[in-house]
Scaffold this active site. Sequence first.
Site, mmCIF file in Angstrom:
data_model
loop_
_atom_site.group_PDB
_atom_site.id
_atom_site.type_symbol
_atom_site.label_atom_id
_atom_site.label_comp_id
_atom_site.label_asym_id
_atom_site.label_seq_id
_atom_site.Cartn_x
_atom_site.Cartn_y
_atom_site.Cartn_z
ATOM 1 N N ALA A 1 29.404 66.928 42.126
ATOM 2 C CA ALA A 1 29.007 66.218 43.344
ATOM 3 C C ALA A 1 27.598 65.659 43.257
ATOM 4 O O ALA A 1 27.299 64.591 43.780
ATOM 5 C CB ALA A 1 29.110 67.161 44.546
ATOM 6 N N ILE B 1 25.880 64.604 40.632
ATOM 7 C CA ILE B 1 25.615 63.538 39.654
ATOM 8 C C ILE B 1 26.437 62.296 40.004
ATOM 9 O O ILE B 1 27.680 62.358 40.008
ATOM 10 C CB ILE B 1 25.961 64.022 38.233
ATOM 11 C CG1 ILE B 1 25.057 65.203 37.861
ATOM 12 C CG2 ILE B 1 25.818 62.896 37.227
ATOM 13 C CD1 ILE B 1 25.420 65.868 36.555
ATOM 14 N N GLU C 1 28.222 59.758 38.819
ATOM 15 C CA GLU C 1 28.732 59.365 37.502
ATOM 16 C C GLU C 1 28.833 57.855 37.345
ATOM 17 O O GLU C 1 28.726 57.326 36.237
ATOM 18 C CB GLU C 1 30.121 59.992 37.262
ATOM 19 C CG GLU C 1 30.109 61.495 37.081
ATOM 20 C CD GLU C 1 30.144 62.242 38.404
ATOM 21 O OE1 GLU C 1 30.155 63.478 38.381
ATOM 22 O OE2 GLU C 1 30.153 61.566 39.458
ATOM 23 N N ASP D 1 2.320 30.738 26.275
ATOM 24 C CA ASP D 1 1.773 29.866 25.249
ATOM 25 C C ASP D 1 1.533 28.500 25.867
ATOM 26 O O ASP D 1 2.065 28.189 26.935
ATOM 27 C CB ASP D 1 2.760 29.790 24.081
ATOM 28 C CG ASP D 1 2.180 29.053 22.889
ATOM 29 O OD1 ASP D 1 0.949 29.077 22.723
ATOM 30 O OD2 ASP D 1 2.965 28.461 22.129
ATOM 31 N N ASN E 1 33.847 60.141 43.610
ATOM 32 C CA ASN E 1 32.681 59.555 42.929
ATOM 33 C C ASN E 1 33.048 58.336 42.089
ATOM 34 O O ASN E 1 32.301 57.352 42.031
ATOM 35 C CB ASN E 1 32.020 60.600 42.024
ATOM 36 C CG ASN E 1 31.180 61.598 42.811
ATOM 37 O OD1 ASN E 1 30.991 61.434 44.009
ATOM 38 N ND2 ASN E 1 30.685 62.613 42.140
ATOM 39 N N ASP F 1 33.476 55.638 45.739
ATOM 40 C CA ASP F 1 32.031 55.367 45.742
ATOM 41 C C ASP F 1 31.687 54.139 44.914
ATOM 42 O O ASP F 1 30.864 53.311 45.305
ATOM 43 C CB ASP F 1 31.251 56.566 45.180
ATOM 44 C CG ASP F 1 31.165 57.697 46.186
ATOM 45 O OD1 ASP F 1 31.721 57.536 47.291
ATOM 46 O OD2 ASP F 1 30.567 58.729 45.872
#
Length: 886
Positions: free
Chosen positions: A281, A283, A285, A327, A721, A725
């Site tokens: 939960a 992390i 991913e 330049d 996740n 998500d």
Amino acid sequence: MTKTFQEVSPQQLAQTLQTDIEKGLSSAEAESRNQRLGRNELSREKPESLWAILLRQINSLIVWILATASVVSFLMGDTVEGFAVLAVIVINAATGFILEYNARESMEALRKLDTTPARVQRDGLIMEIHSENVTEGDILVLEAGDLVPADANIVQSNQLEVDESALTGESLPSAKRVEPSAADAPLGDQHNRLFKGTAVTSGNAKAIVTGIGQATELGKIATMVHQAKRTATPLEAKLDSLAKVLIWITIGLAMLFLVVGLLRGEQTKQLIETAVALAIAAIPEGMSVVATVALAYGMLRLAEKKVIVKRLSAVETLGGTNVIFTDKTGTLTQNKIEVQQLHFPAGDLLVTLRPGKNGREEMELAGEDLNLSSSKEFELLARVGALANNAQLNSGEPDSKQIGDPVEIALLRFAEGAGIDLHAFSSKYIRKAEQAFSSDTRIMGTLHESEGTYYVSVKGAVEEVCELCHWESDSKRQEDLAISELMAAQGLRTLAFAYRESGQIPAEDFTREEKLAYLGLIGFLDPPLTEVTPALQACSNAGIKVIMVTGDHPATSLNIARQVELVGPDEQLVLTGKDLQAFDFSSETDRDKILRCQVFARVNPAQKLDMIDFYQKRGDIVGMTGDGVNDAPALKKSDIGIAMGLRGTAVAAEAADMILKDDSFSSIVKAIGQGRVIFENIRKFIVFLLSCNMSEIFVVTFAGFLGVGNPLLPLQILFINIITDVFPALALGVGKENNKLMHSPPRDPKKPVLEMKDWRRIVYYALVITVCVLGVFWYGTSQLGLNQMEGNTVTFYTLSLAQLLHVFNLYSSKGSFFYNEITRNKFIWQAQGLCILILLSTYFIPLLKQVLSLHTLDIQSFILVLIGAILPLLLSQSARMISSYL
């Protein structure tokens, strides 16, 4: 040898290198030196192995935590969950590996400069060999069109001019001679030296080779390119810092949960399962994948605007850039010589050439006395410039390669703009003789005949031409000499012109037989690009400091800087490479002077690196634009290297992170704007992802502390996740542009991706979602009589839908709930529809339902899910509305 190469005579050098100027080396001696000194080639940087690239993708704490979670799942018999976590690791590693493999850089472009043939004198004979076999002490034989195969000292020269722009930044070819140069002369002023990789534009010469391979100036630049290590981009560094914060949060919560659980006497297996769920939960991913897609989408947008990005993270880096080193030649200027100013004894005219009909150029004149344009002197000046000339102009083809000295090409263009038909002109005036330019006379003269009249045309250095002319008084001559010095101080290269007409054939020394009639002066300049000024103004509005760093002459550099409005019209401060050598970077006075200066001239590649390092140590994010070999180390060292694609060298393109296909400085401004939009989008989707992930952490942790069971399983969290998500986060990452971002200063590079106000928002959103989801779980299990697995199902769908709706909380403060950058983003609606379909499939497809441990729900449970999903959005918007009135 105690002296530098540029300060010794050819005879001294030949004695030191044990070679014969007339015969060269013997074949046996050349072979011996090849064996002893090595081949005349640049060393190749060993590319990073594929295994090293792959190892870097998996050698991170986040990956190790996920891998540990996968191993624990396998040990506890949760095979599906273990494989799912492994799949996430493999997908992320494969994505990073492919991107890095495609972005590996090599020195092949530098090596291509080594494949040319070379003519040398050995055993008294001129022979052609591969440039790799040229060795120290060889006598080179060079003609117009040749690439110089090694560094060398000139021993014989005939009207030799060499294009050194790729090495020194000089727009004009450098006239070479045999006489030694000063010991401390910079590369651009070493007139008796030739350098590997430069091109002979006119004349011919013999030269003794003094350095080969890595010992050449080009080799030194190659070494600096090797040594100029790229640090992690600001985005990469900030995401790494954020990942470390998440890891410590994960470890802290997991340890706290384990300790509390053990003290309460709970089962070890259940505690470990919950700790795994917490790790998954905590992390996000999908964060690296979403960041990659957001950057790639920005890269595609920039490609449509003629900007090619070699490294994805470079797009965002440019958005954070607050200092740009540029330049001059080919970046701020057109890299071609044009007639800029005419000076007659009666007055001055400013000249502008523009493309006209049928490919011919049209002339626009400005000045106090425009009647001069119809005077005999004006026509004579144009005619003499075209007659004392060995160039060829491809009329009607302005973009084609012109043949000859750039100054002489500019004179032909001026003559054509003045109305002269060059083809008919060459047929009318037949050349009878020429006195070539030399370092001794410093003039060029031609003798032409037309219908029985002979025309002497002379151009050259002002002092020498004035000596050949008749003057009313010496004061008049001194006046024109003073004007020529003033024009030179303004950055113009100045030539004087004179003529004479005669009914009889002149003598052999026709330029000095009689006094000439003085016509006037012409000032030449590499003109600035017209679109540069508004682009520089846009940089100023965006809080970006632009600094010119060039190898060209100080006066020329300052003049161009004034013309493009990089500095004010009264600015006098320009620092040279010699000035920088004497500076003490620890001195406050010297540091302040460097920070005040925006024009640096006669700067060598090593000093460009020092300048970039100076600003980077101050905490600035530095961009560098360039097109020459001499720019390559600085392009690589900078946070974001930008090469010119049309006029730029292959070496500069290899060293850069981005390539401008149209060589337009204004494209850099567009890229900066896109970079800022991308960072804003990244910040939004990170806030979204972390608030979603933190809500999952809170749900699992609070449920454990309250002893109400485990409302979410690890595989369910992983599914949320990766699916529900990631797709809304992707939609946020490809949001539309925000032009207002370019009217504010760049963000502070020292600040992290998320500031304290962002963390407060993340915690608030997470708590609101957590309270609503746990409320649904409690109500379903205690009031509706749902069992543990049914409660998991209600929690899973409630949290998934709540997170999908949460994306509508992330519009900017100036928008309204129903009309903002989120609701106008078509990808948001597409992501919402796709995620809802996926959630429906998890309920109606038996296999997915079984894998995720989901159960069938009644109508009351579905109503409870909808209420629990909508309530967080309503509460967040109500709080936002109340805070706006306070």
